[in-house]
Design an enzyme around this catalytic site. Sequence first.
Site, PDB file in Angstrom:
ATOM      1  N   ASP A   1       0.814  -1.216   0.000  1.00 59.31           N
ATOM      2  CA  ASP A   1       0.000   0.000   0.000  1.00 59.31           C
ATOM      3  C   ASP A   1       0.846   1.264   0.000  1.00 59.31           C
ATOM      4  O   ASP A   1       2.066   1.221   0.141  1.00 59.31           O
ATOM      5  CB  ASP A   1      -0.948   0.010   1.208  1.00 59.31           C
ATOM      6  CG  ASP A   1      -0.282  -0.490   2.490  1.00 59.31           C
ATOM      7  OD1 ASP A   1       0.936  -0.264   2.664  1.00 59.31           O
ATOM      8  OD2 ASP A   1      -0.967  -1.103   3.323  1.00 59.31           O
TER       9      ASP A   1
ATOM     10  N   GLU B   1      -9.940  -2.195   5.177  1.00 55.97           N
ATOM     11  CA  GLU B   1     -10.591  -1.912   6.454  1.00 55.97           C
ATOM     12  C   GLU B   1     -11.845  -2.782   6.654  1.00 55.97           C
ATOM     13  O   GLU B   1     -12.327  -3.421   5.713  1.00 55.97           O
ATOM     14  CB  GLU B   1     -10.970  -0.430   6.516  1.00 55.97           C
ATOM     15  CG  GLU B   1      -9.802   0.527   6.348  1.00 55.97           C
ATOM     16  CD  GLU B   1      -8.893   0.623   7.568  1.00 55.97           C
ATOM     17  OE1 GLU B   1      -8.875  -0.324   8.387  1.00 55.97           O
ATOM     18  OE2 GLU B   1      -8.199   1.642   7.715  1.00 55.97           O
TER      19      GLU B   1
ATOM     20  N   HIS C   1      -7.510  -5.141  10.079  1.00 54.84           N
ATOM     21  CA  HIS C   1      -7.228  -4.873   8.666  1.00 54.84           C
ATOM     22  C   HIS C   1      -5.900  -5.499   8.232  1.00 54.84           C
ATOM     23  O   HIS C   1      -4.989  -5.673   9.046  1.00 54.84           O
ATOM     24  CB  HIS C   1      -7.288  -3.374   8.349  1.00 54.84           C
ATOM     25  CG  HIS C   1      -6.096  -2.566   8.773  1.00 54.84           C
ATOM     26  ND1 HIS C   1      -6.204  -1.275   9.229  1.00 54.84           N
ATOM     27  CD2 HIS C   1      -4.765  -2.822   8.791  1.00 54.84           C
ATOM     28  CE1 HIS C   1      -5.009  -0.792   9.506  1.00 54.84           C
ATOM     29  NE2 HIS C   1      -4.116  -1.719   9.241  1.00 54.84           N
TER      30      HIS C   1
ATOM     31  N   ASN D   1      -7.957  -3.281  14.260  1.00 48.81           N
ATOM     32  CA  ASN D   1      -9.317  -3.563  13.809  1.00 48.81           C
ATOM     33  C   ASN D   1      -9.368  -4.756  12.847  1.00 48.81           C
ATOM     34  O   ASN D   1     -10.391  -5.018  12.229  1.00 48.81           O
ATOM     35  CB  ASN D   1      -9.928  -2.324  13.146  1.00 48.81           C
ATOM     36  CG  ASN D   1      -9.157  -1.875  11.913  1.00 48.81           C
ATOM     37  OD1 ASN D   1      -8.166  -2.497  11.515  1.00 48.81           O
ATOM     38  ND2 ASN D   1      -9.600  -0.792  11.303  1.00 48.81           N
TER      39      ASN D   1
END
Length: 244
Positions: free
Chosen positions: A67, A143, A138, A136
């Site tokens: 990313d 996400e 990810h 979370n």
Amino acid sequence: MRIIRVNDYDEMSKKAASMVASQMILKSDSVLGLATGDTPIGMYKELVKLYNNKEIDFSDVKSFNLDEYYGLSDDNTQSYHYYMMNNLFNKVNIKRENINILSGIAKDIEKECLSYDEKIKNAGGIDIQILGIGVNGHIGFNEPSVNFEAGTHLVNLDKKTIESNSRFFESMEEVPKSALSMGIKTIMQSKVIVLLANGEAKAEAIYKSINGKICPEVPASILQLHNNVNVIVDEAAAKLLKNY
């Protein structure tokens, strides 16, 4: 899914570097999928040591990063391009033309993303993909509630991710709110996946990813469906895992 419990961050880093090095030794022109953030820094230091000791050679290796922040240029000190050059690429003999990192300032984002997936395909696919995991759940910047079928795409970052990343910036306002990321589909096409997690803050995400139901609300849970996943966790990140 293979769970590898280690004592601490250093052992996790050495174990991960060993797996990457083994891949490179077995296949000199390996295609590496690389991650950024705090978690893999130790692994990169270990890989540089192995290179300096002439145990591994990057000259035929190709790399694809997971990313990049949207809106940050390559020379921005917070960009993942800068991170990779600083932590690995400037310290080993990888050819510049074999380094692939998404452009955060591409004029045509959709074209940039489609082209990236095409480059991975033309390279023969990713041989070993390194992943971290967010609090979370990810992976990459995919996400919660992500589309599992998505290829590389532009992502709006979750509030928890923005808060977590704010430690790298001088103010919350400077933290990018979106990023370009390999999609779940792209990640799942990797031949081997190595997920790294350390610290108690990652314990719940690791537990849900390994023992929970497969759902978009915990993106890493999709890894349960991959046939060659290695999860390297230190004791703190593994504290909720009882049967491993």
